[in-house]
Design a protein around this motif. Structure first.
Motif, PDB file in Angstrom:
ATOM      1  N   THR A 131       0.834  -1.208   0.000  1.00  0.00           N
ATOM      2  CA  THR A 131       0.000   0.000   0.000  1.00  0.00           C
ATOM      3  C   THR A 131       0.865   1.253   0.000  1.00  0.00           C
ATOM      4  O   THR A 131       0.598   2.219  -0.734  1.00  0.00           O
ATOM      5  N   ILE A 132       1.904   1.242   0.794  1.00  0.00           N
ATOM      6  CA  ILE A 132       2.805   2.404   0.880  1.00  0.00           C
ATOM      7  C   ILE A 132       3.550   2.592  -0.433  1.00  0.00           C
ATOM      8  O   ILE A 132       3.649   3.717  -0.953  1.00  0.00           O
ATOM      9  N   ILE A 141       5.743  11.327  -2.222  1.00  0.00           N
ATOM     10  CA  ILE A 141       7.160  11.013  -2.030  1.00  0.00           C
ATOM     11  C   ILE A 141       7.753  11.750  -0.835  1.00  0.00           C
ATOM     12  O   ILE A 141       8.932  12.100  -0.829  1.00  0.00           O
ATOM     13  N   SER A 142       6.947  11.940   0.193  1.00  0.00           N
ATOM     14  CA  SER A 142       7.462  12.496   1.446  1.00  0.00           C
ATOM     15  C   SER A 142       6.732  11.823   2.603  1.00  0.00           C
ATOM     16  O   SER A 142       5.634  11.271   2.431  1.00  0.00           O
ATOM     17  N   ILE A 143       7.347  11.884   3.774  1.00  0.00           N
ATOM     18  CA  ILE A 143       6.712  11.323   4.967  1.00  0.00           C
ATOM     19  C   ILE A 143       5.381  12.020   5.221  1.00  0.00           C
ATOM     20  O   ILE A 143       4.378  11.385   5.577  1.00  0.00           O
ATOM     21  N   GLY A 197       5.616   7.113  15.327  1.00  0.00           N
ATOM     22  CA  GLY A 197       6.764   7.487  14.518  1.00  0.00           C
ATOM     23  C   GLY A 197       7.802   6.398  14.329  1.00  0.00           C
ATOM     24  O   GLY A 197       8.800   6.598  13.628  1.00  0.00           O
ATOM     25  N   SER A 198       7.588   5.218  14.923  1.00  0.00           N
ATOM     26  CA  SER A 198       8.600   4.165  14.845  1.00  0.00           C
ATOM     27  C   SER A 198       8.817   3.647  13.427  1.00  0.00           C
ATOM     28  O   SER A 198       9.878   3.119  13.107  1.00  0.00           O
ATOM     29  N   CYS A 199       7.807   3.798  12.569  1.00  0.00           N
ATOM     30  CA  CYS A 199       7.918   3.266  11.213  1.00  0.00           C
ATOM     31  C   CYS A 199       8.562   4.253  10.242  1.00  0.00           C
ATOM     32  O   CYS A 199       8.800   3.909   9.074  1.00  0.00           O
ATOM     33  N   LEU A 240      11.559   3.072   1.956  1.00  0.00           N
ATOM     34  CA  LEU A 240      10.645   2.756   0.856  1.00  0.00           C
ATOM     35  C   LEU A 240      10.563   3.914  -0.134  1.00  0.00           C
ATOM     36  O   LEU A 240      10.490   3.706  -1.348  1.00  0.00           O
ATOM     37  N   ILE A 241      10.569   5.142   0.388  1.00  0.00           N
ATOM     38  CA  ILE A 241      10.540   6.305  -0.507  1.00  0.00           C
ATOM     39  C   ILE A 241      11.758   6.306  -1.418  1.00  0.00           C
ATOM     40  O   ILE A 241      11.650   6.550  -2.632  1.00  0.00           O
ATOM     41  N   GLU A 242      12.924   6.025  -0.847  1.00  0.00           N
ATOM     42  CA  GLU A 242      14.140   6.009  -1.656  1.00  0.00           C
ATOM     43  C   GLU A 242      14.116   4.883  -2.684  1.00  0.00           C
ATOM     44  O   GLU A 242      14.551   5.053  -3.822  1.00  0.00           O
ATOM     45  N   GLU A 243      13.584   3.724  -2.285  1.00  0.00           N
ATOM     46  CA  GLU A 243      13.518   2.591  -3.207  1.00  0.00           C
ATOM     47  C   GLU A 243      12.547   2.853  -4.354  1.00  0.00           C
ATOM     48  O   GLU A 243      12.809   2.483  -5.502  1.00  0.00           O
ATOM     49  N   GLU A 244      11.422   3.476  -4.037  1.00  0.00           N
ATOM     50  CA  GLU A 244      10.355   3.637  -5.028  1.00  0.00           C
ATOM     51  C   GLU A 244      10.398   4.983  -5.747  1.00  0.00           C
ATOM     52  O   GLU A 244       9.647   5.193  -6.707  1.00  0.00           O
ATOM     53  N   ARG A 245      11.250   5.891  -5.326  1.00  0.00           N
ATOM     54  CA  ARG A 245      11.278   7.225  -5.931  1.00  0.00           C
ATOM     55  C   ARG A 245      11.448   7.185  -7.455  1.00  0.00           C
ATOM     56  O   ARG A 245      10.780   7.933  -8.181  1.00  0.00           O
TER      57      ARG A 245
END
Length: 925
Positions: A871-872, A881-883, A897-899, A906-911
């Motif tokens: 989903t993310i 593409i930001s938290i 906030g632990s995740c 994931l953002i870096e991988e999917e960017r």
């Protein structure tokens, strides 16, 4: 009819029972049940923040899986019979073999009041020194380090220092997972102060590295070399606080001389620690150049055969730079359990007596004996320390100790060389267990089982990592016949003939006595902070721990007690935020001591047979042996099975695959789990979690791999630096079995070579694998389960099968033969176990395991809001593409906030796959 006050809504302020952060919790009760929890916005430890474990506390309650009746020799009995039998058997063994054959093993899960009466009974009235605690496994080296340097087990810092610091150094602490609220506090402080720097020193690249300005991936066990090198570098660059050293310390010259011998240059230290010299010197420069430095250290430092020396190597650098007793400065050991410090305050360690007095403290034996009035009942208090945890079970194995009373902990899992510990327990003539969970690895060894109360039922105090005493308030009645630990101990004591000394009717009376003992003939209040030295007065040793300012609270004052940091005296009635601000310490000459540290590598040596360095630790959503956290199904979603993190090169060499099953072996045992190939691991090293037990899996107890090697000063085991070998587990089939709660009492599928049980809502998930082929799966299922398969689909050639059983319209079990990677998202199936009657539509989709067109959300990343990886990833590809964008769309990362570190990964991988979001009303040239 329920009474009106039982149905009314009310809020209770209490304290979280997990890690040593000591977060305040506001618990909401409705209709006599705990309906929700949230962070207490007024509590200075967390100001409203809670991690995912704390946020799920209300989901861990209920009578299911609880001990509710005393047992003697496997038979349920009344409390009167259980208490009388316990006292009689203890008395008989004591009279026959002597005081020193009786022992107790306690826990940082106990409240201070429980701890106090246990220590008083065992050391004061049974006359045995053999009372230790599982805090020995996580904090003992930090304790000895503080005592050697400062003269007292006294953490100098507080949490506000994390916001005042210019540099924070995390050493051997994955704060993001193990103390998430403190991690978030640092993260916010760093956002507010862009000049703050964070250094992470850890063999693994952990989620804590997300906020790191510098990461040093040191070789396991090399911490003391690194900090000895820092001391030398500071001296060579004239970065010492010579005035502070001259006025307030001793031992610097010897400490520096030994450091020179072992860590003379940047190149030498970098080689030993296996890190880049330039990065190392950057850390040295940052540390030496800033005054306001906090070094946070935890189990990664402590759990070593030389953990005490590592702690003192850190403290040496702070003393040498004058980086202590100031806002935002100091060596800060972060405790692992909610009341590890409270247990130490009352003497819960075998080398302690009471109220921070040791056996060697001048006049302490006489002082405590007079305060407790023990002389007319027992010959004397023990005249020397007892066996520390590992030594204690060795003494049981030798037959020296005949009776062991274990409270609120599970040494059959947590102690190293677990097979040897279990053999000792089997041999022990009398094992008494006070426990709240009905199923633990320890209970089969118990002769007497005493059902204890748990969080939300217990009433007392705990002390967190910054010396802050907080109230843990009872809100609900214990289930069945469960009773509070302090009550159980006192009732046994009365039947042993000690009624007068244990006639408490409420925990506030115990706390009051604890406070009175802390100030009894204690010169501390008029002592070091005012420059008065009473250390020469017979029977009046100065002790830094003093809460005499809390004497006489009474029931009303005790119930209203707000969080406060010790010392609490007439001179400091509101507590003490920071210690040693005046440079006066608790040693005999009031000077802090720098220790000469001779660095040592791990004692568990690598070899051709065991070539991998083994590291153990906690994971984000679980706690200790999972007796509490596994009761909240959503906490099982982040890491559902036991695992091992392996570097890709080591995986290739061993022939193991990502998500495949493998075996780790050592000289003491074996560990079976699923492989996670990770570049975050150093080559030649492997990480395993500590949480799984025989109640949840087959042969995945990390302690089975660890030898019983201890730090000779602290007695703390070397749990971080084992030696292991890796090989694949050659299974011929894997399966996922979901079974409705209550369908069967036995689990015959546990004969499989691998299994893991994962609690879900309304059912139990079992991951299974075996090395022998099953010829007829439908026949196998008939042997395993009481209800037959109602629907099934089988591919004999491919070795695949899906089957399910429906009885009276309800789903009773569901099975898939095949690797877990072929599973659908299990949320839909989990919901079906809650259906009173399966609809026709759901029956048709049962073998598929999902609705038509449903998309698997993937492994859970955000436990607070149950948001999956797929989903993310889809949201990122759609342009979030930001938290902040992910939080707005999916709510992930918006609670504890632990995740967030995983979200960033994931953002870096999917960017590269993300499409640009269209901005409304944008003109296109």
């Amino acid at each position: 009819m329920p009474q009106a006050n039982q149905l009314a809504h009310r809020d209770v302020l209490t304290t979280c029972p997990y890690c040593g952060v000591g977060c305040g919790v506001k618990a909401s009760l409705q209709g006599g049940e705990l309906s929700s929890v949230e962070g207490d916005r007024e509590h200075p430890a967390n100001y409203g923040r809670l991690c995912v474990k704390g946020s799920a506390l209300h989901e861990t309650l209920g009578e299911h899986g609880r001990l509710t009746q005393p047992r003697v020799d496997g038979v349920e009995v009344s409390w009167e019979q259980a208490l009388t039998t316990t006292a009689q058997r203890l008395k008989t063994l004591r009279e026959q073999y002597g005081n020193h054959t009786i022992a107790g093993y306690l826990s940082g899960q106990l409240l201070t009041e429980d701890y106090y009466v246990a220590n008083k009974l065992f050391k004061g009235f049974l006359g045995t020194p053999h009372l230790d605690t599982n805090s020995r496994l996580c904090m003992a080296s930090a304790v000895v380090g503080y005592k050697r340097a400062f003269g007292a087990d006294a953490v100098p810092c507080n949490y506000e220092d994390l916001e005042e610091a210019e540099l924070i150094v995390l050493v051997g602490s994955n704060l993001a997972w193990n103390h998430p609220v403190l991690y978030q506090r640092i993260k916010v402080a760093k956002e507010r102060n862009p000049l703050m720097r964070v250094v992470v020193i850890d063999p693994r690249v952990t989620d804590s590295c997300e906020i790191a300005d510098l990461y040093l991936g040191i070789k396991p066990g090399s911490d003391a070399y690194l900090f000895n090198g820092l001391l030398v570098w500071m001296a060579q660059r004239r970065k010492l606080d010579t005035l502070y050293l001259e006025r307030h310390t001793e031992g610097f010259e010897e400490a520096l001389e030994v450091a020179h011998q072992t860590a003379g240059s940047i190149a030498e230290v970098a080689a030993v620690c296996d890190i880049d010299p330039e990065r190392l010197e950057t850390f040295y420069y940052w540390f030496a150049s800033q005054l306001h430095v906090v070094t946070l250290y935890s189990q990664g430092v402590n759990q070593s055969s030389s953990g005490t020396d590592k702690c003192n190597a850190i403290i040496n650098c702070h003393l040498a730079g004058g980086k202590i007793g100031l806002p935002g400065a100091g060596p800060f050991s972060i405790t692992g359990q909610p009341n590890a410090m409270g247990g130490r305050e009352v003497g819960g360690l075998a080398n302690q007596l009471a109220a921070h007095m040791d056996y060697h403290t001048p006049g302490a034996l006489d002082l405590v004996s007079r305060f407790w009035a023990t002389d007319h009942l027992t010959p004397t208090l023990p005249d020397g320390p007892g066996y520390k945890a590992v030594e204690l079970f060795e003494a049981i194995e030798r037959g020296e100790v005949k009776a062991l009373w274990v409270m609120a902990t599970n040494p059959a899992v947590s102690l190293p060389d677990a097979a040897r510990v279990r053999a000792a327990l089997e041999k022990c003539p009398l094992v008494i267990v006070s426990e709240c969970a009905a199923h633990t690895d320890l209970l089969p060894y118990a002769d007497i089982v005493l059902p204890a109360s748990g969080w939300s039922e217990k009433d007392g105090t705990v002390t967190n990592s910054e010396r802050r005493i907080s109230r843990q308030r009872g809100m609900l009645p214990p289930p069945g016949e469960a009773r509070h630990d302090w009550w159980i101990i006192c009732e046994v004591a009365k039947r042993l003939g000690f009624s007068e000394a244990f006639s408490y009717s409420h925990p506030w009376e115990i706390f009051d006595e604890h406070a009175r003992l802390s100030g009894f003939e204690n010169g501390c209040e008029n002592g070091p902070e005012n420059g008065v030295d009473n250390s020469s007065i017979p029977g009046s040793p100065q002790r830094l721990f003093d809460i005499s300012g809390l004497i006489g609270l009474g029931l009303e004052g005790y119930n209203a007690l707000t969080p406060i940091q010790w010392p609490v005296t007439s001179a400091s009635p509101r507590g003490t935020a920071r210690l040693f601000e005046d440079g006066i310490f608790a040693t005999s000459n009031r000077r802090a001591k720098l220790l000469a540290v001779h660095p040592q590598g791990p004692e568990q040596e690598l070899s051709a047979a065991y070539p991998l360095r083994l590291n153990t630790g906690r994971i984000r959503d679980q706690w200790h042996t999972m007796t509490r956290t596994a009761r909240a199904p959503r906490l099982m979603n982040h890491r559902a099975e036991p695992f091992m993190d392996v570097h890709p090169d080591d995986a290739l060499a061993a022939g193991v695959d990502d998500q495949g099953l493998a075996i780790l072996s050592s000289v003491t045992g074996e560990y079976r789990a699923r492989v996670r190939i990770s570049n975050a691991q150093r080559r030649g090293e492997v990480f395993v979690p500590i949480h799984w037990t025989d109640c949840f899996t087959k042969q995945a107890r990390s302690s089975a791999l660890i030898a019983g090697i201890i730090d000779p000063l602290s007695g703390q085991p070397e749990s971080k630096q084992g030696a292991a070998a890796l090989m694949p587990l050659p299974t011929v089939w894997q399966a996922t079995l979901l079974v409705a709660d209550g369908v069967t009492e036995s689990s015959p599928w546990c004969a499989s070579d691998y299994w893991a049980r994962i609690p879900m809502q309304g059912c139990q998930r079992w991951q299974l694998a075996h090395t022998e082929q099953v010829d007829d799966w439908l026949a196998q299922l008939a042997n395993w389960l009481p209800t037959p398969a109602s629907v099934w689909s089988q591919d004999i050639v491919g070795g695949r099968l899906r089957a399910a059983s429906i009885e009276n319209g309800r789903l009773r079990w569901w099975l898939m033969i095949g690797p877990p990677c072929e599973l659908p998202g299990l949320a839909w199936l989990e919901a079906r176990f809650g259906d009173e009657v399966l609809s026709d539509k759901h029956r048709r989709r049962l073998l598929a395991g999902c609705d038509d067109g449903a998309v698997d959300a993937g492994p859970i990343v955000c436990s607070c809001h149950q948001v999956g990886q797929v989903t993310i990833a889809n949201a990122i590809r759609a342009g979030d593409i930001s938290i902040e964008a992910l939080g707005a769309r999916l709510a992930c990362g918006t609670q504890c906030g632990s995740c967030i570190p995983e979200l960033k990964s994931l953002i870096e991988e999917e960017r590269p796959n993300a499409r640009a979001k269209q901005t409304p009303n944008t003109e296109v040239a």
